[in-house]
Each structure stands twice: as C-alpha cells, then as structure tokens.
Design an enzyme around this catalytic site. Structure first.
Site, short mmCIF file in Angstrom:
data_model
loop_
_atom_site.label_atom_id
_atom_site.label_comp_id
_atom_site.label_asym_id
_atom_site.label_seq_id
_atom_site.Cartn_x
_atom_site.Cartn_y
_atom_site.Cartn_z
N CYS A 31 0.87 -1.18 0.00
CA CYS A 31 0.00 0.00 0.00
C CYS A 31 0.90 1.22 0.00
O CYS A 31 1.60 1.48 0.98
CB CYS A 31 -0.92 0.01 1.22
SG CYS A 31 -1.92 1.51 1.35
N CYS B 14 -4.89 6.05 -4.06
CA CYS B 14 -4.21 4.75 -4.02
C CYS B 14 -2.81 4.96 -4.57
O CYS B 14 -2.64 5.22 -5.76
CB CYS B 14 -4.97 3.72 -4.85
SG CYS B 14 -4.14 2.11 -4.95
#
EC number: 5.1.1.7
Length: 276
Positions: free
Chosen positions: A75, A219
C-alpha cells in the site's frame, strides 16, 4: 487489553496504524474487519501494522489488512504514513528507512519539505508475477467482461493492478466495471482497478477501485501502476503528476528495470485506544 493506535491518511486514503514494536499483540483478520467498520468500529481503508523486522537488512516489517479482513502485499499511501508514524513515535531517528512488506522491500525517505518519497522498486510486468493469466507479456490486454471487451494494462507494484484509459474521469465506470474486473478469473489473486484520464503528457486524473476496499480517495500503488502503464504505452512522460480524488502524487519512472518513485504527503489525524 488496550492498544494505542493512530488514525492517519494519505490524500484521504485512511488508515489505523498500530505500533507492534513497543506493544505486543496478535492481530487477526477478524480484528481488521471489526475495527474497519465505519459504523460500529474505528473505520478505515486499511489497517497498518508496524512490526520488528525478520530481516536484519531492514528497519521494520510492514503488514497491511483491508477493512474486509484480507491481508495484502503493498500500500503506497500507507507506506508514506508508515514513514511519518515511525519518525513521530521515535521508533527511529533515520530519515531514510528500509521496510519489509509481503510484496518485497521498499525504501522510504522523509524530505525536508515534509513530503515523503517512496522507492516502490521496479514494477513487475510478466503476467505470472502479477498474477494475470495471459499467453505472453504485452503492453495491453483484451479482457472479456460480461460479453464486453475491455482493454487494460496489467502491472504489479507488489500488489496487482489493472489500468484502463477513460475519456471522462467523472463518468468512469468505477462502480460497475471495478468489482467485475477485481473478481475476474484471469486475475487469480483479484486485482485493484485504476481508471486513468490522461490530461497531457505530464498530468493525469485517476480513480481506483481497490481490491477488498472499493473506491478510495487515493491509491499510491495504483498511481504508480497507472504511471507505468501510461509511460509504457507512450501516453505520458516521466516525471508526471497524478490527481486523485484526495489530492496529487508525483511519480517518476525511467523505464523497465528501474524503480518507481512516488512522492506525496502523510497526515496524522488523532490518537486513540482500542480494546483487543
């Protein structure tokens, strides 16, 4: 027992961060699912765990759980928050740290202007490494989705991404095509789905349907994957800026075999305690 946690966000992509270096607890997928509920829990896109490393060549181990309880490999927005967290909590005094993730080792740098740069490592483009089912590697692939042919790029940034080019970011089929591609059988580990609108050769807009989380405000790995796809297909040049609903990221990539560099902010929201 009570665990101290910090709520953070990177461009609106929000996280619950747990220090498991100075606190000792065994965190399970059920805890992520329970705490991740925005109505009955704390609410977040991902739970980030800061752990002591298994590898002597790195400073920390970094684990990530989605709010549905699934553990994921990487991530990027979380990585920036991870760097801010370990410095703020004085778990390290280093401005450059190496972190072990399920998807590989990444390097984080806290810059003098407060922005955080992440060396995400080289992208993986070989289908079986993504993983994606294809006869051979290509810059783009045709995917059959409910009888409709969709053209996309497939990239791994330590986690799998599909990138589709769209003409209108506001009307992109994020909530219709996103979940269908996420669960498509040609992506055996499921996939994050990015919808990319190229504004010019240095700037693009992006919305991402995240595997296990739905559409998020930002993201980081999705922005990296979108940049790789856009540069590979000759749409854009490095360095470039990607605007997400939550804000802007700067991405640099010199081409195959080179690492992707991502730079952006990380923000602490509040401190709290939760009962395990």
């Amino acid at each position: 027992m009570l665990l101290r946690f910090t709520k953070m966000h990177g461009l609106g992509n929000d996280f619950m961060v747990l220090d498991l270096v100075s606190q000792h607890a065994h965190i399970l997928p059920k805890h992520a699912k329970q705490w991740g509920d925005r109505h009955t829990g704390i609410g977040f896109d991902q739970l980030l765990l800061v752990e002591a490393p298994n590898n002597p060549d790195v400073d920390f181990r970094y684990r990530i759980f989605n709010s549905d309880g699934s553990e994921v490999e990487q991530c990027g927005n979380g990585a920036r928050c991870f760097a801010r967290f370990v410095l703020d909590k004085r778990l390290t005094a280093k401005k450059q740290i190496r972190v072990e993730t399920k998807g590989g080792i990444i390097e984080l740098e806290i810059r003098s202007d407060g922005q955080i740069s992440v060396d995400m490592g080289p992208p993986r483009l070989v289908p079986e490494e993504i993983p994606f089912q294809a006869a051979e590697q290509a810059k783009s692939y045709s995917l059959d989705v409910d009888g409709q042919t969709v053209e996309l790029a497939a990239v791994s940034m330590g986690n799998p991404h599909a990138v589709l080019r769209v003409d209108d970011i506001n009307n992109a089929p994020v909530h219709t095509l996103g979940p269908k591609i996420e669960h498509h059988p040609r992506f055996p580990a499921r996939v994050n789905v990015g919808f990319l609108h190229v504004v010019d050769r240095q700037r693009a807009q992006l919305r991402v349907w995240e595997r296990g989380a739905g559409e998020t405000q930002a993201c980081g790995t999705g922005a990296c994957a979108a940049a790789v796809a856009a540069i590979s297909q000759g749409w854009m040049d490095s360095p470039l800026l990607i605007d997400l609903p939550g804000g802007r990221l700067s991405i640099e990539w010199a081409g195959p075999g080179h690492p992707v560099m991502m730079t952006g902010p990380a923000t602490r929201v509040y401190e709290g305690q939760v009962r395990l």
